[in-house]
Design an enzyme around this catalytic site. Structure first.
Site, short mmCIF file in Angstrom:
data_model
loop_
_atom_site.label_atom_id
_atom_site.label_comp_id
_atom_site.label_asym_id
_atom_site.label_seq_id
_atom_site.Cartn_x
_atom_site.Cartn_y
_atom_site.Cartn_z
N ASP A 1 34.81 71.88 42.91
CA ASP A 1 33.59 71.75 42.38
C ASP A 1 33.29 70.18 42.52
O ASP A 1 34.34 69.32 42.79
CB ASP A 1 33.88 72.06 41.01
CG ASP A 1 34.75 71.71 40.12
OD1 ASP A 1 35.52 71.32 40.45
OD2 ASP A 1 34.21 71.52 38.84
N GLU B 1 36.61 72.54 37.94
CA GLU B 1 37.43 71.87 37.14
C GLU B 1 36.74 70.76 36.27
O GLU B 1 37.26 70.44 35.13
CB GLU B 1 38.43 71.24 38.19
CG GLU B 1 39.62 70.47 37.66
CD GLU B 1 39.37 69.12 37.06
OE1 GLU B 1 39.99 68.73 35.76
OE2 GLU B 1 38.53 68.32 37.44
#
Length: 390
Positions: free
Chosen positions: A79, A137
């Site tokens: 991400d 995350e």
């Protein structure tokens, strides 16, 4: 190791291409629809047993060699962050306000390349391998816990991961024994009073003054409650309230973070915070509401598995330096995996001031020395290829 070196050299340009593609097309946590599809397309022809949408947008790809072998998991996150990319490079983010400012694109490119190398060398392996591509995350509650609950660690005996770092030069592997990252919690405290005119404070119950006192007293927690030989951080980073210079507001809001390594220290911090809040309520005749969000747990490395990493790189070609460094008060949801199975997390250096690559993570000019990708892949492959049942 020369064979692996040649494999890495052969795949290097494609690895850089993958990293740059993801850098140009970043997606925020829990919204990684195109990224997960891109990852799948890069590994779909490797003969892996692939599960998609694990715990959300996660991908779990298994390279099964023998049911009697141990199983190692390798993890990468993918991400991005809500930051504008200000670099003047051909692979600058094409998405306004979003960029890979932490290196997750590099992690993913390295793990895809590792999967390609190990899948081609499956006859040499003495261990099964699980490739974990993890979403989200960067944003609580993170993707790791949901992936674990959805079976990402089923049958896994050990887990390893690496994070690129602009703190360390290319060719450096940095590691921390025992605790490497702190538990990263967040809190919001709403202080309710009674608004009024700024010229008549005696007719109001001022939450601003109460909030200011609360902030000051929270700073006494670390200095007067926590053992000075242990670590903790209590930071109030936001104070919101009021709308006019001459109006006392009804309420104010405080936000901040608490960082600890040991559970006993965290318990002491929470106990003192609760006591201070009650004291503020009594002293200022206000009402306080605490919203406490437990973030990622502290990341505790298994030193035996860390020793395996270091031993496996004794004849490395790209990892030229290994050095021990102190723990960080930052947070990392890799900690959830380490609560379930032994393993470790380490840094791969990507700093190169000669190339102008020395900005910190989460900076709008963040970039990596892509030569560092070679060392990351070498580390991950070596962990697997040099595995013995230790």
């Amino acid at each position: 190791m020369m064979k692996i070196q040649q494999d890495i050299e052969n795949l290097y340009e494609e690895m850089v291409h993958m990293r740059r593609h993801m850098h140009m097309h970043p997606e925020l946590s829990f919204k990684e629809a195109e990224t997960k599809q891109y990852i799948y397309e890069q590994i779909s022809d490797l003969g892996l047993d692939i599960r998609q949408n694990v715990g959300g947008n996660g991908i779990v790809a298994r390279l099964d060699i023998d049911d009697d072998f141990k199983t190692i998991a390798l993890r990468a996150d993918f991400d991005a962050l809500p930051i504008e990319d200000e670099k003047d490079v051909p692979y600058r983010s094409t998405v306004p306000g979003i960029m890979h400012a932490c290196g997750h694109d590099a992690h993913t490119a390295m793990l895809i390349t590792t999967a390609r190398i190990l899948a081609a060398r499956k006859e040499e392996l003495k261990v099964n391998v699980v490739f974990l591509f993890q979403h989200a995350e960067e944003m609580l509650p993170g993707g790791a816990q949901a992936m674990i609950e959805d079976g990402a660690l089923d049958g896994v005996d050990y887990i390893f991961g690496t994070h690129v770092s602009s703190l360390y030069p290319t060719g450096t592997l940095s590691y921390t024994k025992d605790f490497a990252y702190a538990a990263a919690d967040a809190f919001t405290i709403t202080v309710e009073g009674r608004g009024g005119h700024g010229a008549e404070p005696h007719e109001a119950v001022d939450p601003v003054v109460a909030g200011a006192s609360l902030i000051q007293q929270l700073q006494s927690i670390v200095s007067r409650t926590v053992d000075p030989l242990k670590s903790a951080v209590v930071t109030t980073s936001m104070f919101n309230g009021g709308s006019s210079f001459n109006v006392i507001p009804n309420s104010v809001e405080l936000r901040g973070t608490i960082r600890t390594f040991e559970q006993s220290v965290k318990d002491d911090v929470l106990r003192r915070m609760d006591g201070i809040i009650k004291g503020i309520e009594s002293s200022f005749e206000v009402t306080c509401k605490l919203d406490y969000q437990h973030g990622y747990p502290a990341l505790l490395n298994n030193n035996s598995q860390l020793d395996h990493v270091l031993h496996s790189l004794e004849d490395a070609a790209y990892v030229k330096i290994t050095e021990e460094n102190p723990p960080s008060m930052g947070g990392e949801d890799f900690a959830y995996y380490l609560e379930k199975v032994p393993g470790c997390y380490f840094y791969t250096g990507v700093r190169n001031p000669e190339k102008g690559i020395d900005h910190p993570h989460h900076h709008p000019l963040f970039d990596i020395d892509e030569d560092g990708l070679k060392a990351g892949v070498e580390s991950l492959c070596s962990i697997v290829l040099n595995f013995n049942d230790h």
